[in-house]
Design a protein around this motif. Structure first.
Motif, PDB file in Angstrom:
ATOM      1  N   ILE A   1     -45.905  79.526 -69.272  1.00  0.00           N
ATOM      2  CA  ILE A   1     -46.791  80.600 -69.695  1.00  0.00           C
ATOM      3  C   ILE A   1     -48.061  80.009 -70.300  1.00  0.00           C
ATOM      4  CG2 ILE A   1     -47.015  82.634 -71.177  1.00  0.00           C
ATOM      5  CD1 ILE A   1     -44.748  82.898 -69.165  1.00  0.00           C
ATOM      6  N   THR A   2     -49.210  80.490 -69.859  1.00  0.00           N
ATOM      7  CA  THR A   2     -50.486  80.171 -70.489  1.00  0.00           C
ATOM      8  C   THR A   2     -50.952  81.444 -71.189  1.00  0.00           C
ATOM      9  OG1 THR A   2     -51.023  78.607 -68.722  1.00  0.00           O
ATOM     10  CG2 THR A   2     -52.842  79.342 -70.123  1.00  0.00           C
ATOM     11  N   PHE A   3     -51.243  81.310 -72.469  1.00  0.00           N
ATOM     12  CA  PHE A   3     -51.675  82.451 -73.269  1.00  0.00           C
ATOM     13  C   PHE A   3     -53.193  82.471 -73.388  1.00  0.00           C
ATOM     14  CE2 PHE A   3     -47.302  81.745 -74.487  1.00  0.00           C
ATOM     15  CZ  PHE A   3     -46.789  83.034 -74.574  1.00  0.00           C
ATOM     16  N   ASP A   4     -53.719  83.627 -73.785  1.00  0.00           N
ATOM     17  CA  ASP A   4     -55.174  83.774 -73.853  1.00  0.00           C
ATOM     18  C   ASP A   4     -55.816  82.986 -74.991  1.00  0.00           C
ATOM     19  OD1 ASP A   4     -54.446  85.384 -76.004  1.00  0.00           O
ATOM     20  OD2 ASP A   4     -55.418  87.193 -75.238  1.00  0.00           O
ATOM     21  N   ASN A   5     -55.018  82.372 -75.852  1.00  0.00           N
ATOM     22  CA  ASN A   5     -55.559  81.498 -76.895  1.00  0.00           C
ATOM     23  C   ASN A   5     -55.571  80.031 -76.448  1.00  0.00           C
ATOM     24  OD1 ASN A   5     -52.870  80.783 -77.039  1.00  0.00           O
ATOM     25  ND2 ASN A   5     -52.604  81.346 -79.190  1.00  0.00           N
ATOM     26  N   GLY A   6     -55.206  79.794 -75.169  1.00  0.00           N
ATOM     27  CA  GLY A   6     -55.225  78.445 -74.607  1.00  0.00           C
ATOM     28  C   GLY A   6     -53.921  77.679 -74.737  1.00  0.00           C
ATOM     29  N   LYS A   7     -52.983  78.178 -75.528  1.00  0.00           N
ATOM     30  CA  LYS A   7     -51.692  77.490 -75.702  1.00  0.00           C
ATOM     31  C   LYS A   7     -50.810  77.737 -74.487  1.00  0.00           C
ATOM     32  CE  LYS A   7     -51.925  77.020 -80.490  1.00  0.00           C
ATOM     33  NZ  LYS A   7     -51.758  75.861 -81.230  1.00  0.00           N
ATOM     34  N   LYS A   8     -49.947  76.728 -74.211  1.00  0.00           N
ATOM     35  CA  LYS A   8     -48.988  76.826 -73.109  1.00  0.00           C
ATOM     36  C   LYS A   8     -47.586  76.657 -73.671  1.00  0.00           C
ATOM     37  CE  LYS A   8     -52.031  75.058 -69.523  1.00  0.00           C
ATOM     38  NZ  LYS A   8     -52.196  74.085 -68.445  1.00  0.00           N
ATOM     39  N   LYS A   9     -46.672  77.445 -73.123  1.00  0.00           N
ATOM     40  CA  LYS A   9     -45.277  77.356 -73.555  1.00  0.00           C
ATOM     41  C   LYS A   9     -44.367  77.431 -72.334  1.00  0.00           C
ATOM     42  CE  LYS A   9     -45.722  79.046 -78.255  1.00  0.00           C
ATOM     43  NZ  LYS A   9     -44.964  79.650 -79.343  1.00  0.00           N
ATOM     44  N   ILE A  10     -43.192  76.810 -72.499  1.00  0.00           N
ATOM     45  CA  ILE A  10     -42.124  76.908 -71.499  1.00  0.00           C
ATOM     46  C   ILE A  10     -41.075  77.858 -72.069  1.00  0.00           C
ATOM     47  CG2 ILE A  10     -40.188  75.671 -70.441  1.00  0.00           C
ATOM     48  CD1 ILE A  10     -42.611  74.839 -69.070  1.00  0.00           C
ATOM     49  N   TYR A  11     -40.675  78.824 -71.268  1.00  0.00           N
ATOM     50  CA  TYR A  11     -39.644  79.772 -71.680  1.00  0.00           C
ATOM     51  C   TYR A  11     -38.457  79.617 -70.739  1.00  0.00           C
ATOM     52  CZ  TYR A  11     -37.376  84.075 -73.095  1.00  0.00           C
ATOM     53  OH  TYR A  11     -36.470  84.983 -73.569  1.00  0.00           O
ATOM     54  N   ASP A  12     -37.295  79.277 -71.288  1.00  0.00           N
ATOM     55  CA  ASP A  12     -36.073  79.136 -70.498  1.00  0.00           C
ATOM     56  C   ASP A  12     -35.449  80.515 -70.328  1.00  0.00           C
ATOM     57  OD1 ASP A  12     -33.696  78.491 -69.263  1.00  0.00           O
ATOM     58  OD2 ASP A  12     -32.938  77.263 -70.911  1.00  0.00           O
ATOM     59  N   PHE A  13     -35.530  81.028 -69.115  1.00  0.00           N
ATOM     60  CA  PHE A  13     -35.048  82.380 -68.834  1.00  0.00           C
ATOM     61  C   PHE A  13     -33.554  82.412 -68.521  1.00  0.00           C
ATOM     62  CE2 PHE A  13     -34.915  86.544 -66.894  1.00  0.00           C
ATOM     63  CZ  PHE A  13     -35.878  87.233 -67.604  1.00  0.00           C
ATOM     64  N   SER A  14     -32.943  81.252 -68.221  1.00  0.00           N
ATOM     65  CA  SER A  14     -31.559  81.217 -67.739  1.00  0.00           C
ATOM     66  C   SER A  14     -30.540  81.907 -68.647  1.00  0.00           C
ATOM     67  CB  SER A  14     -31.128  79.789 -67.408  1.00  0.00           C
ATOM     68  OG  SER A  14     -31.224  78.951 -68.521  1.00  0.00           O
ATOM     69  N   PRO A  15     -30.655  81.859 -69.979  1.00  0.00           N
ATOM     70  CA  PRO A  15     -29.670  82.560 -70.802  1.00  0.00           C
ATOM     71  C   PRO A  15     -29.673  84.087 -70.618  1.00  0.00           C
ATOM     72  CG  PRO A  15     -30.842  80.945 -72.131  1.00  0.00           C
ATOM     73  CD  PRO A  15     -31.553  81.042 -70.809  1.00  0.00           C
ATOM     74  N   LEU A  16     -30.753  84.631 -70.078  1.00  0.00           N
ATOM     75  CA  LEU A  16     -30.859  86.090 -69.913  1.00  0.00           C
ATOM     76  C   LEU A  16     -30.312  86.587 -68.578  1.00  0.00           C
ATOM     77  CD1 LEU A  16     -34.471  86.622 -71.295  1.00  0.00           C
ATOM     78  CD2 LEU A  16     -32.308  86.769 -72.529  1.00  0.00           C
TER      79      LEU A  16
END
Length: 82
Positions: free
Chosen positions: A18-33
């Motif tokens: 995910i790239t957010f509008d503040n420039g930060k990037k994150k990885i989100y592990d969706f597998s538990p859902l």
């Protein structure tokens, strides 16, 4: 108020970059859902990889109607340091 989603890239290991509008990037592990009723269809990797930014950047959506909020992605995602 949380930053909005600007860009999403879904990977074969059921993670979202995910790239957010503040420039930060994150990885989100969706597998538990994936065992929750509203996300079962996303076990189909082709469908999972069809993730798109929700209108206005308020989360990520899929063609089957599944979605996840920018709040969850921001709070539970792991920040990537470039």
């Amino acid at each position: 108020m949380y930053p909005k989603v600007k860009e999403v890239k879904a990977s074969s290991d059921y993670t979202l970059l995910i790239t957010f509008d503040n420039g930060k990037k994150k990885i989100y592990d969706f597998s538990p859902l994936l065992d929750q009723d509203n996300f079962l269809d996303l076990k189909n990797i082709a469908l999972f990889k069809a993730a798109q930014v929700d209108a206005g950047g308020y989360g990520v959506t899929w063609p089957n109607g599944a979605d996840i909020s920018e709040y969850a992605l921001w709070v539970d995602g792991k920040e990537i340091i470039d």
